[in-house]
Design a protein around this motif. Structure first.
Motif, PDB file in Angstrom:
ATOM      1  N   MET A 238     -28.536 -36.145  -8.274  1.00 34.53           N
ATOM      2  CA  MET A 238     -27.180 -35.733  -7.930  1.00 34.53           C
ATOM      3  C   MET A 238     -26.227 -36.621  -8.713  1.00 34.53           C
ATOM      4  N   ILE A 239     -25.359 -35.986  -9.490  1.00 37.46           N
ATOM      5  CA  ILE A 239     -24.396 -36.701 -10.329  1.00 37.46           C
ATOM      6  C   ILE A 239     -22.997 -36.405  -9.813  1.00 37.46           C
ATOM      7  N   THR A 240     -22.264 -37.433  -9.439  1.00 44.31           N
ATOM      8  CA  THR A 240     -20.885 -37.266  -8.982  1.00 44.31           C
ATOM      9  C   THR A 240     -19.947 -37.706 -10.093  1.00 44.31           C
ATOM     10  N   MET A 241     -19.015 -36.843 -10.442  1.00 50.53           N
ATOM     11  CA  MET A 241     -18.090 -37.124 -11.531  1.00 50.53           C
ATOM     12  C   MET A 241     -16.857 -37.851 -11.010  1.00 50.53           C
ATOM     13  N   GLU A 242     -16.061 -38.402 -11.905  1.00 51.22           N
ATOM     14  CA  GLU A 242     -14.880 -39.167 -11.506  1.00 51.22           C
ATOM     15  C   GLU A 242     -13.884 -38.335 -10.709  1.00 51.22           C
ATOM     16  N   ASN A 243     -13.809 -37.030 -10.995  1.00 55.38           N
ATOM     17  CA  ASN A 243     -12.858 -36.176 -10.280  1.00 55.38           C
ATOM     18  C   ASN A 243     -13.449 -35.593  -8.997  1.00 55.38           C
ATOM     19  N   GLY A 244     -14.639 -36.048  -8.611  1.00 57.38           N
ATOM     20  CA  GLY A 244     -15.266 -35.580  -7.381  1.00 57.38           C
ATOM     21  C   GLY A 244     -16.208 -34.414  -7.548  1.00 57.38           C
ATOM     22  N   ALA A 245     -16.177 -33.751  -8.702  1.00 57.61           N
ATOM     23  CA  ALA A 245     -17.123 -32.660  -8.950  1.00 57.61           C
ATOM     24  C   ALA A 245     -18.546 -33.214  -8.920  1.00 57.61           C
ATOM     25  N   THR A 246     -19.476 -32.377  -8.446  1.00 54.18           N
ATOM     26  CA  THR A 246     -20.854 -32.829  -8.290  1.00 54.18           C
ATOM     27  C   THR A 246     -21.809 -31.871  -8.992  1.00 54.18           C
ATOM     28  N   VAL A 247     -22.780 -32.458  -9.690  1.00 54.32           N
ATOM     29  CA  VAL A 247     -23.812 -31.689 -10.383  1.00 54.32           C
ATOM     30  C   VAL A 247     -25.159 -32.108  -9.814  1.00 54.32           C
ATOM     31  N   THR A 248     -25.960 -31.141  -9.388  1.00 57.71           N
ATOM     32  CA  THR A 248     -27.345 -31.437  -9.038  1.00 57.71           C
ATOM     33  C   THR A 248     -28.224 -30.938 -10.177  1.00 57.71           C
ATOM     34  N   LEU A 249     -29.216 -31.747 -10.508  1.00 56.80           N
ATOM     35  CA  LEU A 249     -30.110 -31.449 -11.618  1.00 56.80           C
ATOM     36  C   LEU A 249     -31.545 -31.464 -11.117  1.00 56.80           C
ATOM     37  N   GLU A 250     -32.292 -30.419 -11.423  1.00 62.18           N
ATOM     38  CA  GLU A 250     -33.697 -30.360 -11.046  1.00 62.18           C
ATOM     39  C   GLU A 250     -34.508 -29.982 -12.273  1.00 62.18           C
ATOM     40  N   ALA A 251     -35.592 -30.744 -12.497  1.00 63.01           N
ATOM     41  CA  ALA A 251     -36.417 -30.530 -13.678  1.00 63.01           C
ATOM     42  C   ALA A 251     -37.878 -30.685 -13.305  1.00 63.01           C
ATOM     43  N   SER A 252     -38.716 -29.826 -13.857  1.00 58.68           N
ATOM     44  CA  SER A 252     -40.152 -29.947 -13.590  1.00 58.68           C
ATOM     45  C   SER A 252     -40.967 -29.312 -14.699  1.00 58.68           C
ATOM     46  N   TRP A 253     -42.131 -29.915 -14.946  1.00 61.98           N
ATOM     47  CA  TRP A 253     -43.178 -29.286 -15.732  1.00 61.98           C
ATOM     48  C   TRP A 253     -44.232 -28.690 -14.813  1.00 61.98           C
ATOM     49  N   ALA A 254     -44.375 -29.296 -13.647  1.00 62.24           N
ATOM     50  CA  ALA A 254     -45.371 -28.835 -12.676  1.00 62.24           C
ATOM     51  C   ALA A 254     -44.808 -29.050 -11.282  1.00 62.24           C
ATOM     52  N   LEU A 255     -44.598 -27.957 -10.564  1.00 64.12           N
ATOM     53  CA  LEU A 255     -44.006 -28.024  -9.229  1.00 64.12           C
ATOM     54  C   LEU A 255     -44.427 -26.760  -8.488  1.00 64.12           C
ATOM     55  N   ASN A 256     -44.762 -26.904  -7.233  1.00 66.88           N
ATOM     56  CA  ASN A 256     -45.217 -25.746  -6.461  1.00 66.88           C
ATOM     57  C   ASN A 256     -44.017 -24.944  -5.968  1.00 66.88           C
ATOM     58  N   ILE A 257     -43.515 -24.121  -6.867  1.00 67.92           N
ATOM     59  CA  ILE A 257     -42.369 -23.252  -6.614  1.00 67.92           C
ATOM     60  C   ILE A 257     -42.727 -21.858  -7.119  1.00 67.92           C
ATOM     61  N   VAL A 258     -41.904 -20.881  -6.781  1.00 67.64           N
ATOM     62  CA  VAL A 258     -42.098 -19.518  -7.278  1.00 67.64           C
ATOM     63  C   VAL A 258     -41.056 -19.177  -8.326  1.00 67.64           C
TER      64      VAL A 258
END
Length: 359
Positions: A238-258
């Motif tokens: 979770m990245i919070t910017m100076e102006n309060g905007a927020t970015v969530t980042l998710e990355a995987s090569w192998a993850l039990n998702i669909v």
């Protein structure tokens, strides 16, 4: 400088062969003049396939940089050599496009920016997902204010199974990390570029090494050796910017998702939202009702007559070469790529300590 640019390729592996060289070879202003690779056969093959008749081949990139007729260099090597080669190329008077990520560390990325300023030559990083039709269209919407103030974003780089088992991808010392620095960097760059927000404040991250411990994996590139898998297999931040905007980042090569998707972005603004999951979809509220709109990005031509659109790789190459010839700015500015690098490094640091990192 004339209307023709002589380009040298350093690193003639998969990404150079699949993206850089075919795209450059289609441009009339470009002559692919030199190829360097540690194993000579790859450089020779690249020269035969894409090179000019007088193309030169080297096993030491320093020899290529000594060639004063080479105007531009594309760096397509492992992450830990990006800074060394790019800086040497800039100091040798070449314009440089470097593959992503910018470098293995933030310190190296900063040295690259400083070298570009000292040399007066152009430096850009190959974040080719900016050039996709959906990215280009959404960028126009964002700059026109159609989404309003974008205060929340999600950057997705998810593979259920897609671990690259060749080369140095699994080696932390060489690459600096796994899916976060490999494909997460694309998604993060895309989100920050669309938001036009490069002022991060705090970063909180987690990196997981769970499925990489398993043998005999159902991986399309073949199973990996758990003992050689020294990078994370998935990460979240979770990245919070100076102006309060927020970015969530998710990355995987192998993850039990669909649901899988790499370099996808979801944006939430005060006027509308957008996501790239199933094409480009815009959502919002108008006249007291909610709406969802699918943007049609593929042109339909007349039957029997083919239409042709530039691929993202071709557009990237053309705009880069045009920026050099015109003296303009490259689409991906090195200062933007440096911020991406800073955030990635902060995520890894946060994952190790369990604490948020302040930038």
């Amino acid at each position: 400088m004339g209307e023709e640019l002589r380009v040298g390729i350093i690193g003639c592996g998969g990404i150079a062969t699949a993206k850089h060289m075919p795209s450059l070879a289609k441009l009339p202003q470009v002559r692919l003049a030199a190829f360097a690779n540690r194993t000579e056969d790859k450089a020779c093959q690249a020269a035969r396939t894409f090179g000019a008749a007088d193309a030169k081949v080297y096993t030491d990139y320093r020899r290529l940089l000594e060639d004063r007729t080479v105007d531009v260099v594309h760096v397509c090597t492992a992450n830990d050599s990006h800074a060394e080669i790019a800086i040497a190329a800039l100091e040798a008077g070449k314009h440089v496009m470097c593959e992503k990520p910018m470098a293995r560390t933030t310190a190296d990325a900063k040295r690259m920016v400083e070298a570009a300023k000292r040399s007066g030559k152009k430096l850009t990083i190959s974040y080719n997902n900016r050039y996709r039709p959906d990215s280009q269209y959404l960028y126009q919407m964002c700059r026109s204010g159609d989404l309003g103030h974008i205060y929340m974003a999600q950057a997705h780089a998810l593979r259920r199974r897609g671990v690259p088992t060749w080369g140095a991808f699994l080696d932390k010392e060489t690459q600096g990390g796994g899916p976060l620095i490999d494909i997460g960097t694309h998604a993060l760059d895309l989100a920050l570029w669309l938001m036009d927000n490069y002022k991060p404040r705090t970063v909180l991250g987690s990196a997981f090494h769970q499925l990489g411990k398993q043998a005999n994996a159902a991986n399309p590139y073949g199973s990996w050796d758990p003992a050689q898998f020294t990078v994370e297999d998935s990460a979240l931040a979770m990245i919070t910017m100076e102006n309060g905007a927020t970015v969530t980042l998710e990355a995987s090569w192998a993850l039990n998702i669909v649901r899988e998707g790499t370099a996808k972005v979801t944006l939430c603004g005060t006027q509308a939202g957008a996501d790239m999951w199933d094409g480009l979809t815009i959502n919002g509220e108008k006249y007291g009702r909610l709406y969802t709109t699918q943007i049609h990005l593929q042109p339909k031509g007349i039957p029997f007559y083919q239409t042709h659109e530039e691929s993202p790789a071709e557009l990237e190459a053309r705009l880069w070469i045009e920026a050099i010839l015109s003296g303009g700015e490259p689409v991906v500015k090195p200062e933007q790529a440096l911020v991406v690098q800073e955030i990635l490094e902060a995520i890894y640091a946060s994952a190790e300590t369990g604490q948020a990192v302040s930038l």
